[in-house]
Design a protein around this motif. Structure first.
Motif, PDB file in Angstrom:
ATOM      1  N   UNK A 266      -0.105   8.211  25.650  1.00 38.61           N
ATOM      2  CA  UNK A 266      -0.884   9.417  25.421  1.00 38.61           C
ATOM      3  C   UNK A 266       0.045  10.623  25.488  1.00 38.61           C
ATOM      4  N   UNK A 267      -0.454  11.763  25.027  1.00 33.28           N
ATOM      5  CA  UNK A 267       0.371  12.979  25.032  1.00 33.28           C
ATOM      6  C   UNK A 267       0.723  13.441  26.437  1.00 33.28           C
ATOM      7  N   UNK A 268      -0.013  12.959  27.451  1.00 33.54           N
ATOM      8  CA  UNK A 268       0.317  13.344  28.824  1.00 33.54           C
ATOM      9  C   UNK A 268       1.426  12.477  29.417  1.00 33.54           C
ATOM     10  N   UNK A 269       1.976  11.566  28.591  1.00 32.30           N
ATOM     11  CA  UNK A 269       3.080  10.730  29.040  1.00 32.30           C
ATOM     12  C   UNK A 269       2.646   9.451  29.743  1.00 32.30           C
ATOM     13  N   UNK A 270       1.351   9.244  29.884  1.00 30.75           N
ATOM     14  CA  UNK A 270       0.854   8.043  30.560  1.00 30.75           C
ATOM     15  C   UNK A 270       0.152   7.134  29.558  1.00 30.75           C
ATOM     16  N   UNK A 271      -0.049   5.881  29.993  1.00 22.95           N
ATOM     17  CA  UNK A 271      -0.812   4.944  29.185  1.00 22.95           C
ATOM     18  C   UNK A 271      -2.302   5.181  29.395  1.00 22.95           C
ATOM     19  N   UNK A 272      -3.083   5.058  28.322  1.00 20.52           N
ATOM     20  CA  UNK A 272      -4.524   5.201  28.392  1.00 20.52           C
ATOM     21  C   UNK A 272      -5.178   3.949  27.808  1.00 20.52           C
ATOM     22  N   UNK A 273      -6.290   3.557  28.408  1.00 20.96           N
ATOM     23  CA  UNK A 273      -7.016   2.363  27.989  1.00 20.96           C
ATOM     24  C   UNK A 273      -7.885   2.673  26.773  1.00 20.96           C
ATOM     25  N   UNK A 274      -7.833   1.768  25.789  1.00 16.74           N
ATOM     26  CA  UNK A 274      -8.618   1.916  24.564  1.00 16.74           C
ATOM     27  C   UNK A 274      -9.134   0.543  24.116  1.00 16.74           C
ATOM     28  N   UNK A 275     -10.144   0.562  23.248  1.00 15.15           N
ATOM     29  CA  UNK A 275     -10.496  -0.608  22.466  1.00 15.15           C
ATOM     30  C   UNK A 275      -9.717  -0.556  21.156  1.00 15.15           C
ATOM     31  N   UNK A 276      -9.301  -1.719  20.662  1.00 18.97           N
ATOM     32  CA  UNK A 276      -8.602  -1.755  19.376  1.00 18.97           C
ATOM     33  C   UNK A 276      -9.457  -1.167  18.266  1.00 18.97           C
ATOM     34  N   UNK A 277     -10.768  -1.421  18.331  1.00 21.63           N
ATOM     35  CA  UNK A 277     -11.695  -0.917  17.317  1.00 21.63           C
ATOM     36  C   UNK A 277     -12.607   0.141  17.925  1.00 21.63           C
ATOM     37  N   UNK A 278     -12.027   1.040  18.706  1.00 23.35           N
ATOM     38  CA  UNK A 278     -12.828   1.992  19.480  1.00 23.35           C
ATOM     39  C   UNK A 278     -13.694   2.882  18.599  1.00 23.35           C
ATOM     40  N   UNK A 279     -14.892   3.144  19.139  1.00 20.85           N
ATOM     41  CA  UNK A 279     -15.879   4.001  18.499  1.00 20.85           C
ATOM     42  C   UNK A 279     -16.159   5.150  19.470  1.00 20.85           C
ATOM     43  N   UNK A 280     -16.479   6.350  18.995  1.00 20.29           N
ATOM     44  CA  UNK A 280     -16.784   7.446  19.926  1.00 20.29           C
ATOM     45  C   UNK A 280     -17.875   7.100  20.939  1.00 20.29           C
ATOM     46  N   UNK A 281     -18.771   6.194  20.577  1.00 19.86           N
ATOM     47  CA  UNK A 281     -19.850   5.809  21.493  1.00 19.86           C
ATOM     48  C   UNK A 281     -19.351   4.951  22.647  1.00 19.86           C
ATOM     49  N   UNK A 282     -18.101   4.522  22.604  1.00 13.22           N
ATOM     50  CA  UNK A 282     -17.538   3.717  23.697  1.00 13.22           C
ATOM     51  C   UNK A 282     -17.182   4.563  24.918  1.00 13.22           C
ATOM     52  N   UNK A 283     -17.255   5.878  24.799  1.00 12.00           N
ATOM     53  CA  UNK A 283     -16.902   6.753  25.923  1.00 12.00           C
ATOM     54  C   UNK A 283     -18.100   7.623  26.311  1.00 12.00           C
ATOM     55  N   UNK A 284     -18.167   7.951  27.600  1.00 11.98           N
ATOM     56  CA  UNK A 284     -19.241   8.835  28.044  1.00 11.98           C
ATOM     57  C   UNK A 284     -18.852  10.287  27.780  1.00 11.98           C
ATOM     58  N   UNK A 285     -19.700  11.227  28.201  1.00 14.56           N
ATOM     59  CA  UNK A 285     -19.462  12.633  27.898  1.00 14.56           C
ATOM     60  C   UNK A 285     -18.239  13.196  28.605  1.00 14.56           C
ATOM     61  N   UNK A 286     -17.750  12.495  29.638  1.00 11.54           N
ATOM     62  CA  UNK A 286     -16.532  12.937  30.325  1.00 11.54           C
ATOM     63  C   UNK A 286     -15.286  12.224  29.813  1.00 11.54           C
ATOM     64  N   UNK A 287     -15.443  11.400  28.765  1.00 10.43           N
ATOM     65  CA  UNK A 287     -14.297  10.765  28.136  1.00 10.43           C
ATOM     66  C   UNK A 287     -13.845   9.458  28.746  1.00 10.43           C
ATOM     67  N   UNK A 288     -14.613   8.881  29.677  1.00 11.23           N
ATOM     68  CA  UNK A 288     -14.240   7.614  30.309  1.00 11.23           C
ATOM     69  C   UNK A 288     -14.710   6.452  29.437  1.00 11.23           C
ATOM     70  N   UNK A 289     -13.844   5.449  29.282  1.00 12.27           N
ATOM     71  CA  UNK A 289     -14.164   4.276  28.470  1.00 12.27           C
ATOM     72  C   UNK A 289     -15.223   3.430  29.176  1.00 12.27           C
ATOM     73  N   UNK A 290     -16.169   2.899  28.371  1.00  8.59           N
ATOM     74  CA  UNK A 290     -17.325   2.202  28.942  1.00  8.59           C
ATOM     75  C   UNK A 290     -17.304   0.722  28.578  1.00  8.59           C
TER      76      UNK A 290
END
Length: 220
Positions: free
Chosen positions: A30-54
């Motif tokens: 990520x741009x902050x220099x750290x690794x961030x968790x994602x889905x390979x086929x991530x959709x905006x609905x996969x995250x809550x309003x605070x940006x945490x992966x669900x």
């Protein structure tokens, strides 16, 4: 509404046939220099309003009343339905707005999270006045004798879930569910959430019967 042959089931309850979807997880720089968790086929609905992966979980078809189908698994909450009702402050039974003329009603069981202060952290979405007794009776987590909180303020606090990292098998869990992780914590970048948590600050504990009587007075 439920029919005589279809008993009331809390909306947040997970149903038979609703299963965890393949996690399909990756850690990306990520741009902050750290690794961030994602889905390979991530959709905006996969995250809550605070940006945490669900955590992903499948959905059964809805019936004619718009309720999920399938045998209820009363000890489990569907991750997305829990998050949806908690985030929007909707009743966990019927999804109508949960705020009452007296405040927001939260029910807590003996194992709910409490801190070292008077704050209460809860994963139980609120209940509306109509379904207060129903929720107390149906939820096995509450043991039939819940603590009843009448809250004027219940801001979002964070989530519970699983922390992921890189291991010998690639992306894998490194910490299983424990205390809730507050929003803004550095670990949320690699966190897969399964339940949303609210923090009760302006609240008082009340007797269930007394509260039901007060609500009837205000609605009369």
């Amino acid at each position: 509404m439920p029919t005589p042959t279809s008993p009331l089931v809390p909306f947040i309850t997970q149903r038979a046939g609703e299963e965890a979807a393949p996690d399909n997880l990756v850690l990306l720089p990520h741009t902050d220099g750290r690794l961030h968790l994602h889905y390979l086929d991530e959709d905006p609905r996969d995250r809550d309003l605070r940006g945490v992966l669900w955590a992903r979980c499948s959905f059964n078809p809805l019936d004619a009343q718009g309720q999920p189908t399938g045998a209820p698994q009363l000890k489990l909450m569907h991750p997305y339905r829990q998050m949806m009702t908690m985030q929007a402050l909707r009743c966990q039974i019927c999804t109508t707005p949960a705020r009452t003329p007296l405040g927001l009603i939260f029910l807590a069981g003996p194992d709910d999270h409490t801190g070292e202060t008077a704050e209460v952290l809860t994963n139980q979405p609120p209940v509306c006045a109509r379904h207060l007794r129903t929720a107390a009776r149906l939820c096995p987590h509450l043991g039939g004798h819940p603590t009843v909180f009448l809250a004027q303020s219940a801001p979002l606090y964070g989530t519970t879930g699983t922390l992921y990292g890189l291991g010998t098998a690639g992306v894998q869990p490194v910490a299983q569910p424990g205390p809730p992780l507050p929003y803004g914590h550095t670990d949320t970048a690699c966190f897969l959430a399964s339940q949303q948590i609210r923090r009760l600050t302006a609240y008082r504990t009340v007797d269930l019967d007394e509260l039901c009587n007060q609500l009837r007075t205000h609605s009369g």
